[in-house]
Structures are given as structure tokens and as C-alpha cells.
Design an enzyme around this catalytic site. Structure first.
Site, PDB file in Angstrom:
ATOM      1  N   ASP A  66     -39.835 -88.934  -2.442  1.00 50.16           N
ATOM      2  CA  ASP A  66     -39.322 -89.125  -3.802  1.00 50.16           C
ATOM      3  C   ASP A  66     -40.040 -90.249  -4.546  1.00 50.16           C
ATOM      4  O   ASP A  66     -40.787 -91.037  -3.949  1.00 50.16           O
ATOM      5  CB  ASP A  66     -37.806 -89.382  -3.770  1.00 50.16           C
ATOM      6  CG  ASP A  66     -37.392 -90.377  -2.691  1.00 50.16           C
ATOM      7  OD1 ASP A  66     -38.257 -91.122  -2.184  1.00 50.16           O
ATOM      8  OD2 ASP A  66     -36.204 -90.414  -2.354  1.00 50.16           O
ATOM      9  N   ASN A 132     -24.163 -93.449   0.569  1.00 53.11           N
ATOM     10  CA  ASN A 132     -23.330 -92.343   0.082  1.00 53.11           C
ATOM     11  C   ASN A 132     -23.717 -91.006   0.719  1.00 53.11           C
ATOM     12  O   ASN A 132     -23.292 -89.954   0.272  1.00 53.11           O
ATOM     13  CB  ASN A 132     -23.415 -92.237  -1.447  1.00 53.11           C
ATOM     14  CG  ASN A 132     -24.827 -91.882  -1.936  1.00 53.11           C
ATOM     15  OD1 ASN A 132     -25.774 -91.799  -1.142  1.00 53.11           O
ATOM     16  ND2 ASN A 132     -24.973 -91.671  -3.230  1.00 53.11           N
ATOM     17  N   HIS A 134     -26.767 -89.696   0.844  1.00 44.97           N
ATOM     18  CA  HIS A 134     -27.906 -88.969   0.278  1.00 44.97           C
ATOM     19  C   HIS A 134     -29.069 -88.922   1.269  1.00 44.97           C
ATOM     20  O   HIS A 134     -29.211 -89.799   2.123  1.00 44.97           O
ATOM     21  CB  HIS A 134     -28.326 -89.527  -1.099  1.00 44.97           C
ATOM     22  CG  HIS A 134     -29.014 -90.856  -1.100  1.00 44.97           C
ATOM     23  ND1 HIS A 134     -28.980 -91.710  -2.176  1.00 44.97           N
ATOM     24  CD2 HIS A 134     -29.766 -91.503  -0.172  1.00 44.97           C
ATOM     25  CE1 HIS A 134     -29.683 -92.784  -1.901  1.00 44.97           C
ATOM     26  NE2 HIS A 134     -30.175 -92.691  -0.692  1.00 44.97           N
ATOM     27  N   GLU A 139     -28.483 -86.543  -4.135  1.00 43.66           N
ATOM     28  CA  GLU A 139     -27.208 -87.236  -4.204  1.00 43.66           C
ATOM     29  C   GLU A 139     -26.059 -86.268  -3.886  1.00 43.66           C
ATOM     30  O   GLU A 139     -26.252 -85.052  -3.863  1.00 43.66           O
ATOM     31  CB  GLU A 139     -27.028 -87.811  -5.622  1.00 43.66           C
ATOM     32  CG  GLU A 139     -28.113 -88.820  -6.032  1.00 43.66           C
ATOM     33  CD  GLU A 139     -27.920 -90.215  -5.421  1.00 43.66           C
ATOM     34  OE1 GLU A 139     -27.384 -90.336  -4.304  1.00 43.66           O
ATOM     35  OE2 GLU A 139     -28.337 -91.192  -6.079  1.00 43.66           O
TER      36      GLU A 139
HETATM   37  P1  PGA Z   1     -32.794 -97.985   2.977  1.00 43.28           P
HETATM   38  O1  PGA Z   1     -32.652 -96.669   2.077  1.00 43.28           O
HETATM   39  O2  PGA Z   1     -33.749 -97.647   4.059  1.00 43.28           O
HETATM   40  O3  PGA Z   1     -33.324 -99.027   2.054  1.00 43.28           O
HETATM   41  O4  PGA Z   1     -31.424 -98.285   3.515  1.00 43.28           O
HETATM   42  C1  PGA Z   1     -32.452 -95.441   2.700  1.00 43.28           C
HETATM   43  C2  PGA Z   1     -32.096 -94.383   1.680  1.00 43.28           C
HETATM   44  O5  PGA Z   1     -31.474 -94.685   0.650  1.00 43.28           O
HETATM   45  O6  PGA Z   1     -32.428 -93.203   1.924  1.00 43.28           O
END
Ligand code: PGA
Length: 233
Positions: A66, A132, A134, A139
Site C-alpha cells: 500500500d 482494528n 486491517h 479496513e
Molecule cells: P505496525 O503496522 O507494524 O506499525 O504495527 C501494521 C499495520 O498497520 O498493518
């Protein structure tokens, strides 16, 4: 859960080691030609280990999950910049791809990216998980049929990720992301989740029921998932 193999580790660093071991095994078996990469703090030790290893990616094509919309590749919070800083400037790849969040025609950019993915099927895809639930920027509420698309980030994601932006900057609230279906095409998924904050999402996964509200649970439908975590269940 027969499709999910869990490797429990004591630390992120040990998790990174485990991920590198899997990657090494696939490379040596001649099964790794296209590698899907992720960003975020979870992946930093993984790239550190990859960089300090003797693994050779010069014949591997990389795709990222992404990218934010509206910040250029040379902006320090773009994922293009993150990848260059943590991995690509230190380990050569055959080719690297990431969505262009500055594209004038974002729909055309999504089609371009999805076409590239079809032409270069993913052998392994790395995934982090959001608090959350995702995966990439898919999302809660995202359809399992989704391919690369434009997303509105949820308040939860904005709250978590805004820590990386300075006070006088506004964090983008939209992004381009590979869809659930794009991710599910990968032959092998490696999910890394460390810390208490990821526990709720992992609990949903291990509960074994697919829910649109927790995109990580879509992985229950994938035949080959390895979860690397420091959480004990
Ligand atoms: P993080 O993000 O590795 O910074 O916890 C992971 C994500 O949001 O997929």
C-alpha cells in the site's frame, strides 16, 4: 486451525529471524520469485535481518501492499521512502513495485498495479495487522472480492499512524492498497504481529469465524498462513 501455522517467539527480533528462515528456505528451494512486502514498525527488524543476511534477492521482484495518496515518494512518511530506507537501498532486488499515490488518475493506477500483480504472481506475501484488524489498508468492512483500490482510512488507523507525522503536517486520510483478493492470491502468507495491541485482532483470527469487521479473519480461507507472534494463546 489446519491452514494456520503459528510460531510463538519471545521478541520481534526473534520473529524477524523466523521470517528470514522461511524466506531462506523458499529461496533455496527455488520457490521465491515474487515477494510481497509490508511496511510499519513490525517489519523494521525483519528488513534489518534481511539486510545483514547473505540472502540474495537480485532475482526477486518485490511488490508493496500500500501507499498513501498525496505524498511523493521522496517524502519521509511515504512507504516508497520507507522501503528505500530500510531495504532497497541496501539489498538489490530485480525489480520493485509500489502503488503511485501521486498518480493523476488513481483508478487507472489501481488497474495498472493489479495487472502487474497478475503478471507476477506473489509467492510470499508479508503482512502486519492493524489494531482494528486491517491487513494492508483493507479496513473493517472491506469486501473479500476487493482488488487494488482507493481507501478512506479509518479514525483508528489515522490515530495510530499520525505518530509518524510531525505536528505541522497533515496525515493523508486516503491511500491505495492491494485488496483482500489480491493478497489472497499469494501462495504463502506470513503474518507478523507483536505486542498486546495486536492481541484482539489475533483473537478474532483464532476464533475461526470470518467477519468483514475484522479483515484479518479472511485469512482463514487461505491454504498456507504462518503467524509469527509473541502473544501466547
Ligand atoms: P505496525 O503496522 O507494524 O506499525 O504495527 C501494521 C499495520 O498497520 O498493518
Amino acid at each position: 486451525m489446519k491452514n494456520i501455522q503459528t510460531i510463538t517467539v519471545d521478541s520481534k527480533e526473534q520473529g524477524a529471524e523466523e521470517i528470514c528462515n522461511i524466506v531462506r528456505g523458499e529461496l533455496e528451494a527455488g520457490r521465491l520469485h515474487v515477494l510481497g512486502l509490508a511496511t510499519g514498525s513490525t517489519m523494521e527488524p525483519v528488513y534489518e535481518k534481511m539486510v545483514s543476511s547473505n540472502l540474495d534477492f537480485s532475482d526477486v521482484t518485490a511488490f508493496n501492499l500500500d501507499e498513501y495518496i498525496g505524498i511523493p515518494a521522496d517524502h519521509e512518511n511515504s512507504y516508497a521512502y520507507y522501503m528505500k530506507k530500510h531495504l532497497f537501498s541496501k539489498k538489490p532486488f530485480k525489480q520493485t513495485y509500489i502503488e503511485n499515490g501521486m498518480a493523476e488518475d488513481l483508478d487507472a493506477e489501481c488497474v495498472r498495479y493489479e495487472t502487474l500483480l497478475k503478471e507476477n504472481p506473489l509467492d510470499i506475501q508479508f503482512l502486519g495487522i492493524g489494531e482494528n484488524g486491517h491487513i494492508a489498508f483493507n479496513e473493517p468492512g472491506t469486501s473479500p472480492e476487493s482488488v487494488t483500490h482507493v481507501v478512506e482510512l479509518t479514525q483508528s488507523t489515522i490515530d495510530v499512524n499520525s505518530q509518524y507525522f510531525s505536528e505541522d503536517e497533515t496525515m493523508p486520510t486516503t491511500a491505495l492498497t492491494m485488496g483482500i483478493s489480491s493478497i489472497m492470491q499469494a501462495k504463502k502468507l506470513i503474518v507478523a504481529a507483536f505486542g498486546e495491541k495486536k492481541r484482539a485482532a489475533l483473537e478474532k483470527l483464532y476464533a475461526g469465524e470470518i467477519s468483514t469487521e475484522w479483515p484479518v479473519t479472511y485469512l482463514l480461507d487461505h491454504p498456507d498462513v504462518t503467524v509469527i507472534t509473541d502473544q501466547k494463546f
